[in-house]
Every structure is written in structure tokens, then in C-alpha cells.
Scaffold this active site. Structure first.
Site, PDB file in Angstrom:
ATOM      1  N   PHE A 156       0.821   0.789  -9.610  1.00 50.23           N
ATOM      2  CA  PHE A 156      -0.260   1.328 -10.440  1.00 50.23           C
ATOM      3  C   PHE A 156      -1.594   0.624 -10.212  1.00 50.23           C
ATOM      4  CE2 PHE A 156       0.755  -2.313 -13.175  1.00 50.23           C
ATOM      5  CZ  PHE A 156      -0.509  -2.693 -13.601  1.00 50.23           C
ATOM      6  N   LYS A 169       4.476   8.652  -2.761  1.00 51.16           N
ATOM      7  CA  LYS A 169       4.990   8.658  -4.137  1.00 51.16           C
ATOM      8  C   LYS A 169       4.165   7.611  -4.896  1.00 51.16           C
ATOM      9  CE  LYS A 169       7.186   6.965  -7.037  1.00 51.16           C
ATOM     10  NZ  LYS A 169       6.537   6.527  -8.285  1.00 51.16           N
ATOM     11  N   GLU A 227       3.598   6.534 -11.346  1.00 51.87           N
ATOM     12  CA  GLU A 227       3.532   7.577 -12.368  1.00 51.87           C
ATOM     13  C   GLU A 227       2.535   7.206 -13.472  1.00 51.87           C
ATOM     14  OE1 GLU A 227       5.830   5.448 -11.629  1.00 51.87           O
ATOM     15  OE2 GLU A 227       7.391   5.203 -13.147  1.00 51.87           O
ATOM     16  N   SER A 277       6.539  -4.523  -7.695  1.00 53.25           N
ATOM     17  CA  SER A 277       7.060  -5.803  -8.187  1.00 53.25           C
ATOM     18  C   SER A 277       8.219  -6.269  -7.302  1.00 53.25           C
ATOM     19  CB  SER A 277       7.520  -5.636  -9.632  1.00 53.25           C
ATOM     20  OG  SER A 277       8.513  -4.633  -9.680  1.00 53.25           O
ATOM     21  N   CYS A 302      -2.451  -8.211  -7.138  1.00 53.49           N
ATOM     22  CA  CYS A 302      -1.433  -9.071  -6.523  1.00 53.49           C
ATOM     23  C   CYS A 302      -2.075 -10.276  -5.852  1.00 53.49           C
ATOM     24  CB  CYS A 302      -0.643  -8.283  -5.489  1.00 53.49           C
ATOM     25  SG  CYS A 302      -1.658  -7.792  -4.111  1.00 53.49           S
ATOM     26  N   GLU A 351       5.392 -13.919 -12.904  1.00 52.08           N
ATOM     27  CA  GLU A 351       4.177 -13.171 -12.577  1.00 52.08           C
ATOM     28  C   GLU A 351       3.763 -12.453 -13.865  1.00 52.08           C
ATOM     29  OE1 GLU A 351       4.428  -9.555 -10.178  1.00 52.08           O
ATOM     30  OE2 GLU A 351       2.456 -10.010  -9.349  1.00 52.08           O
TER      31      GLU A 351
HETATM   32  P1  NAD Z   1       6.574  -1.454  -9.992  1.00 50.48           P
HETATM   33  O1  NAD Z   1       7.500  -2.247  -9.143  1.00 50.48           O
HETATM   34  O2  NAD Z   1       6.930  -1.232 -11.415  1.00 50.48           O
HETATM   35  O3  NAD Z   1       6.356   0.014  -9.363  1.00 50.48           O
HETATM   36  C1  NAD Z   1       6.036   0.201  -8.013  1.00 50.48           C
HETATM   37  C2  NAD Z   1       6.573   1.557  -7.567  1.00 50.48           C
HETATM   38  O4  NAD Z   1       7.990   1.557  -7.697  1.00 50.48           O
HETATM   39  C3  NAD Z   1       6.061   2.714  -8.402  1.00 50.48           C
HETATM   40  O5  NAD Z   1       5.766   3.800  -7.561  1.00 50.48           O
HETATM   41  C4  NAD Z   1       7.222   3.024  -9.336  1.00 50.48           C
HETATM   42  O6  NAD Z   1       7.288   4.373  -9.719  1.00 50.48           O
HETATM   43  C5  NAD Z   1       8.427   2.639  -8.503  1.00 50.48           C
HETATM   44  N1  NAD Z   1       9.549   2.179  -9.334  1.00 50.48           N
HETATM   45  C6  NAD Z   1       9.480   1.618 -10.566  1.00 50.48           C
HETATM   46  N2  NAD Z   1      10.714   1.326 -11.002  1.00 50.48           N
HETATM   47  C7  NAD Z   1      11.589   1.699 -10.033  1.00 50.48           C
HETATM   48  C8  NAD Z   1      13.017   1.645  -9.900  1.00 50.48           C
HETATM   49  N3  NAD Z   1      13.771   1.135 -10.844  1.00 50.48           N
HETATM   50  N4  NAD Z   1      13.551   2.095  -8.756  1.00 50.48           N
HETATM   51  C9  NAD Z   1      12.789   2.606  -7.778  1.00 50.48           C
HETATM   52  N5  NAD Z   1      11.428   2.679  -7.862  1.00 50.48           N
HETATM   53  C10 NAD Z   1      10.836   2.237  -8.965  1.00 50.48           C
HETATM   54  O7  NAD Z   1       5.140  -2.141  -9.855  1.00 50.48           O
HETATM   55  P2  NAD Z   1       3.816  -1.815 -10.675  1.00 50.48           P
HETATM   56  O8  NAD Z   1       3.981  -2.347 -12.054  1.00 50.48           O
HETATM   57  O9  NAD Z   1       3.420  -0.401 -10.492  1.00 50.48           O
HETATM   58  O10 NAD Z   1       2.758  -2.699  -9.871  1.00 50.48           O
HETATM   59  C11 NAD Z   1       2.542  -4.058 -10.103  1.00 50.48           C
HETATM   60  C12 NAD Z   1       3.352  -4.923  -9.171  1.00 50.48           C
HETATM   61  O11 NAD Z   1       3.013  -4.615  -7.816  1.00 50.48           O
HETATM   62  C13 NAD Z   1       3.058  -6.394  -9.331  1.00 50.48           C
HETATM   63  O12 NAD Z   1       4.263  -7.099  -9.235  1.00 50.48           O
HETATM   64  C14 NAD Z   1       2.144  -6.717  -8.163  1.00 50.48           C
HETATM   65  O13 NAD Z   1       2.154  -8.062  -7.727  1.00 50.48           O
HETATM   66  C15 NAD Z   1       2.728  -5.824  -7.120  1.00 50.48           C
HETATM   67  N6  NAD Z   1       1.761  -5.575  -6.057  1.00 50.48           N
HETATM   68  C16 NAD Z   1       1.961  -6.229  -4.884  1.00 50.48           C
HETATM   69  C17 NAD Z   1       1.052  -6.067  -3.858  1.00 50.48           C
HETATM   70  C18 NAD Z   1       1.242  -6.772  -2.559  1.00 50.48           C
HETATM   71  O14 NAD Z   1       0.510  -6.472  -1.644  1.00 50.48           O
HETATM   72  N7  NAD Z   1       2.190  -7.690  -2.420  1.00 50.48           N
HETATM   73  C19 NAD Z   1      -0.062  -5.226  -4.037  1.00 50.48           C
HETATM   74  C20 NAD Z   1      -0.227  -4.565  -5.248  1.00 50.48           C
HETATM   75  C21 NAD Z   1       0.705  -4.755  -6.254  1.00 50.48           C
END
Ligand code: NAD
Length: 498
Positions: A152, A176, A179, A229, A284, A384
Site C-alpha cells: 500500500f 495485483k 487492496e 511485509s 520501507c 517494524e
Molecule cells: P503486506 O505484506 O500486507 O501486503 C503486500 C501485498 O501482499 C498486498 O498486495 C497484499 O494484498 C498482499 N497480501 C496481504 N496479505 C497476504 C496474504 N496473507 N497472502 C498473500 N498475499 C497477501 O504489506 P503492506 O502493509 O501493503 O506494505 C507495507 C510493508 O511493505 C512493510 O513491511 C514495508 O517495509 C514493505 N515494503 C518493502 C519495500 C522494499 O522494497 N523492501 C518497499 C515498500 C514496502
């Protein structure tokens, strides 16, 4: 009650609500109100999108480099012209202030610009006469359908880390998005169409775990780029590779800034504010921990607090520095660390729960928070938090600071602040982190270098964009050729020797 609009999927060049009746709420975090719903794909929707992308792939992969390049140039021009529209969409669903939303688009646009150089980046090698009359050359080809799953916090930039390169290399794409803020992806899809991309080459499927699992398990999807994450990144990596896919899964982070006693503390304080509280800490590459080598901590905290007092938290459409958090649940979780800090013996210097905001009362607000003397055993240090909470950890020496950073679970970004070139050089060599800043707090590499961390911040061995990006979205062939000439020497069962 007024009926909320539904953010659809984008399949075969048009909006599509899919067959699933499931939806999720999309908030305007500064208002604290549901403003839209988003369609959540079921496996039939995902399969339909994959079939469309798969059918579009062969002719896209055959499209000349010049034509593919031209479409990317068109997209870049359109994006440049219309990016304020996209920034407004991002602010309305993510909450970050408009200038920051524009900033993420600009960083994404850099990757589009880089990808337009693909004729150079897709070139192979040619070696003449490796054996008498035999030539060897190499080429890189597109993979097929590739999936991009994004978080997000950067609804435009993170998809743009990947799709310009995937498309430049001749793949078809299924994005994808998160959401929580899905509209940016649909806007981008329409712009790609306007730029001349053939329908079906770029598709957006909205959804949650069901959509992700559909991408991970489908045999026609050849590669997955994931950002999110760490627990989900690990799951995506393990599941995708189990299904035989190429996977790069970028995970979470907890970034440290090491401050040596000779550093310019005004620069450090400015940098800690920018990197700690920009985008409400939902980056991040945010700095979450300032590791102060004594005796600088007290003076530095004074300078940081002075600056924090001037920050304006509020609606990103107004003249504010910092917006709300993404959801109420997330806001409450981040705020809960303030009580944990107190219980664990840390000192809360500035409590963001007391913030006065320039925004609607129901917004998901939490002001900038500063916590000193955070024990490294506390979850405030180890988790985090992903919010505007900056921790201070005091250490006695450079070596103690480095040992602390190297012992951490994550290895995404880090920074050192010093005027000692030798110390900085030693730091870049011995620190176990993928992206390093020297007097630069958020060292996000430019598009022609690659973005990615170490340890629990990246699963897979290939980072985003730069040459590694082109490598990820293509596979190589080496061709050994001989064209017979009159000197052809007849049968020889051994390898050619000369
Ligand atoms: P998230 O892991 O909740 O979601 C990321 C994606 O995974 C979304 O598209 C979501 O719909 C999907 N998802 C969520 N739950 C899932 C499940 N159980 N099974 C399969 N797919 C699932 O992350 P977020 O809250 O949207 O974003 C923040 C996180 O992203 C933080 O941890 C941040 O550090 C990380 N991030 C990392 C980088 C990097 O370059 N390393 C960059 C941006 C964000």
C-alpha cells in the site's frame, strides 16, 4: 446510504468487475471514511486475466524494440503531463501529502526512463571463431506472463519499479496492487493504453490472498515480483518457487542511522526528521532508529525536538508536512508501541497521540513520536512499526553501533553520519545491509542501480530495476553456430579443440 463506487479490475484493456461478489472497503485516511469499494478477485477472475495476458504475450514479445520503446516514451510523456492527477488519487487513498505523492511518481518515472534504454540493455554478446569456423552469441528473451504484487505504501512507485522493465523486455503483466489503495493502478493501466500499449499486455487484478495465491500457483505465470511485509514476502517466495517460478520478494525493514560524534548535528537532525516522519514513517527506507554514539545523544535530541515542534500533521491536500496512517487498525497498532516503550523502560520524549491536526477529526492521525533510551530487547526496537515513531538508541562506540545494526533481522537500508571519510569507508565495507547512505538518510538507488536489501528484507537473489531488473524479466540463450564452408573437415566425435 449512498452506494459506493467499486474499483474494478482492468483486463483486456477495459474495466471489469469480475465474477466474485467479494469487495473490500477503501478509505480516505484523512477523513476516516470509506469512499469506495474494491473488487476482490476469485480464482476464476485471476485465471481469466492470466489467459488474456498469455494470449497477448506472443505478439508483444515479437513487437520490435523500436515500437516497444516508442510506447514507453509515450507513456513517460503522458505521465509527466498528467502526474498531478495521479498524485491526487494517491493522497486520497493513501493519505501522504501531495508533494510526497508527486515525489513517488517522479521516482517511478525514473524507471520508465531507464526502461526506454532497453535496446542497449537487452543486447547480447557475439564471439567470432571460438573454434575454427564456429561463432557463439547470446540473446535474452522475455519470460511470458509475469505477476507484480505491490504494497500500500507506494501505490505508483513500487509497480513502476517493475512493469516498465517487464514490458520493455517483451513480457505481459498482471499487477495485483494493494487492496488498500487500488485506484492508482487502474489510472496507470488507462495511461498505458493511451500510450499505445496493446490491450491484454498489461492487466490489473484487484484482490487479496486469493488473488495472490492464484498468481503463485498458475503454470502460465513465469515470474513474480513481490513487495510487502516480511512474513508475506517469505510466503510468496516459498510458494512461488515451489510452483517453479522465478521470484523476487522484497520484505520489511527497520533502518538504522548511525551518528558519529564528529557529525554535523544540524544535518543529522534535519535528516532524521525527513527520513523518520516523511510519509508518516510508512516507507520501507524510513529511518526508525537513530544510533547515537555518545556523547551526541542529548544535543541531537534537542535539535530533533526543536524541528518536530514545527511539523504540521494533517490532511495531505492542505499545507501539511505529514498525513495520516493508512487505516485505523494500523494507526492504533503503531500508537500501542508508545505504551510498550514506557513499560519497557524507554523515555517518551514526544508523544504523537497529543498531536493537534489540520484535518477532520475521524482521520487516522498519529503525530511524530520520539522515544529515547529504547532497550534493544524491546519490541519497539525489534519490530517494524511502520509509522511516525523514531527511536533513539545510545551506544558508546562506532564498533558497538555496527554490531547492533549487523545483529538486526532486517538489512534493507542504513545510513552513517560523519565527517570522517575513513569511518564511512569502513562502514560501507563491514555493514550487512543492502543500501547504504553516507550523510544521506534515505539511500534509494537511482533507477539504473538496483533496489533491494539483505537478510529478511529480500527473498531471492535479484533486486528491483537496474540491470538486475532486466536480468529478472528475461532468460538467456547461448547459440553456437557454424556455417559450412568448403574446408568442412568431416566427422569428429570429440569437442572441437581449435
Ligand atoms: P503486506 O505484506 O500486507 O501486503 C503486500 C501485498 O501482499 C498486498 O498486495 C497484499 O494484498 C498482499 N497480501 C496481504 N496479505 C497476504 C496474504 N496473507 N497472502 C498473500 N498475499 C497477501 O504489506 P503492506 O502493509 O501493503 O506494505 C507495507 C510493508 O511493505 C512493510 O513491511 C514495508 O517495509 C514493505 N515494503 C518493502 C519495500 C522494499 O522494497 N523492501 C518497499 C515498500 C514496502
Amino acid at each position: 446510504m449512498t452506494k459506493q463506487p467499486i474499483v474494478p479490475h482492468w483486463i483486456q484493456g477495459r474495466e471489469d468487475l469480475g465474477s466474485s461478489k467479494r469487495t473490500a472497503e477503501v478509505f480516505d485516511p484523512a477523513l476516516g471514511e470509506v469512499t469506495k469499494l474494491v473488487a476482490l478477485a476469485n480464482s476464476a477472475d485471476i485465471n481469466a486475466a492470466i489467459d488474456v495476458a498469455s494470449a497477448a504475450f506472443p505478439s508483444w514479445a515479437e513487437t520490435s524494440l523500436a515500437r516497444r520503446q516508442g510506447i514507453l516514451f509515450n507513456f513517460r510523456e503522458l505521465l509527466n503531463r498528467k502526474k498531478s492527477e495521479l498524485a491526487e488519487i494517491i493522497t486520497a487513498e493513501h493519505g501522504k501529502v501531495l508533494s510526497d505523492a508527486l515525489g513517488e511518481i517522479t521516482r517511478g518515472q525514473e524507471v520508465v526512463e531507464f526502461a526506454t534504454g532497453m535496446p542497449q540493455l537487452l543486447r547480447g554478446y557475439y564471439s567470432e571463431n571460438v573454434s575454427t569456423g564456429v561463432d557463439v552469441y547470446s540473446t535474452r528473451q522475455a519470460l511470458g506472463v509475469v505477476g507484480i504484487i505491490s504494497p500500500f505504501n507506494f501505490p505508483a512507485m513500487v509497480p513502476m519499479w517493475f512493469f516498465p522493465i517487464a514490458l520493455a523486455a517483451g513480457n505481459s503483466v498482471i499487477l495485483k496492487p494493494s487492496e488498500k489503495d487500488p485506484s492508482a493502478a487502474i489510472w496507470i493501466a488507462k495511461l498505458l493504453q493511451e500510450a499505445g500499449l496493446p490491450d491484454g499486455v498489461f492487466n490489473v487484478v484487484n484482490g487479496d490472498k486469493e488473488a495472490v495465491d492464484g498468481l503463485l500457483s498458475h503454470p502460465k505465470v513465469k515470474a513474480i515480483s513481490f513487495v510487502g511485509s516480511t512474513p508475506i514476502a517469505k510466503y510468496v517466495y516459498e510458494t512461488g518457487t515451489k510452483f517453479g517460478k522465478r521470484v523476487q520478494a522484497l520484505g520489511g525493514a527497520k533502518n538504522h542511522m548511525l551518528v558519529l560524534p564528529d557529525a554535523d548535528l544540524n544535518l543529522v537532525a534535519d535528516s532524521a526528521i525527513n527520513a523518520g516522519f516523511g510519509s508518516a514513517g510508512e516507507r520501507c527506507m524510513a529511518i526508525s532508529v537513530v544510533v547515537a554514539v555518545e556523547p551526541v545523544a542529548d544535543e541531537l535530541i534537542e535539535k530533533i525536538v526543536e524541528r518536530m515542534n514545527k511539523l504540521k500533521t494533517g490532511d495531505g491536500r492542505r499545507a501539511c508536512d505529514m498525513g495520516p496512517l493508512i487505516t485505523k487498525v494500523h494507526r492504533d497498532k503503531v500508537a500501542s508501541y508508545i505504551e510498550i516503550a514506557k513499560k519497557d523502560g524507554a523515555k517518551v520524549v514526544v508523544d504523537g497521540r497529543d498531536v493537534v491536526v489540520d484535518g477532520e477529526p475521524n482521520g487516522f492521525w498519529l503525530g511524530p513520536t520520539l522515544i529515547d533510551k529504547v532497550p534493544v530487547t524491546s519490541s519497539v526496537y525489534t519490530d517494524e512499526i511502520f509509522g511516525p515513531v523514531l527511536s533513539i538508541v545510545r551506544v558508546r562506540s562506532y564498533a558497538e553501533g555496527v554490531a547492533l545494526i549487523n545483529a538486526a533481522e532486517y538489512g534493507n537500508g542504513t545510513a552513517i553520519f560523519t565527517n570522517d571519510g575513513g569511518a564511512a569507508r569502513r562502514f560501507q565495507n563491514e555493514i550487512e545491509v543492502g543500501m547504504i547512505g553516507i550523510n544521506v538518510p534515505i539511500p534509494v538507488p537511482v533507477a539504473y542501480y538496483s533496489f533491494g536489501g539483505w537478510k529478511s528484507s529480500l527473498f531471492g537473489d535479484t533486486k528491483a530495476h537496474g540491470e538486475e531488473g532486466f536480468h529478472f524479466f528475461t532468460r538467456g540463450k547461448a547459440i553456437t553456430s557454424r556455417w559450412l564452408d568448403p574446408s568442412h573437415g568431416g566427422i569428429n566425435l570429440g569437442f572441437p579443440q581449435n
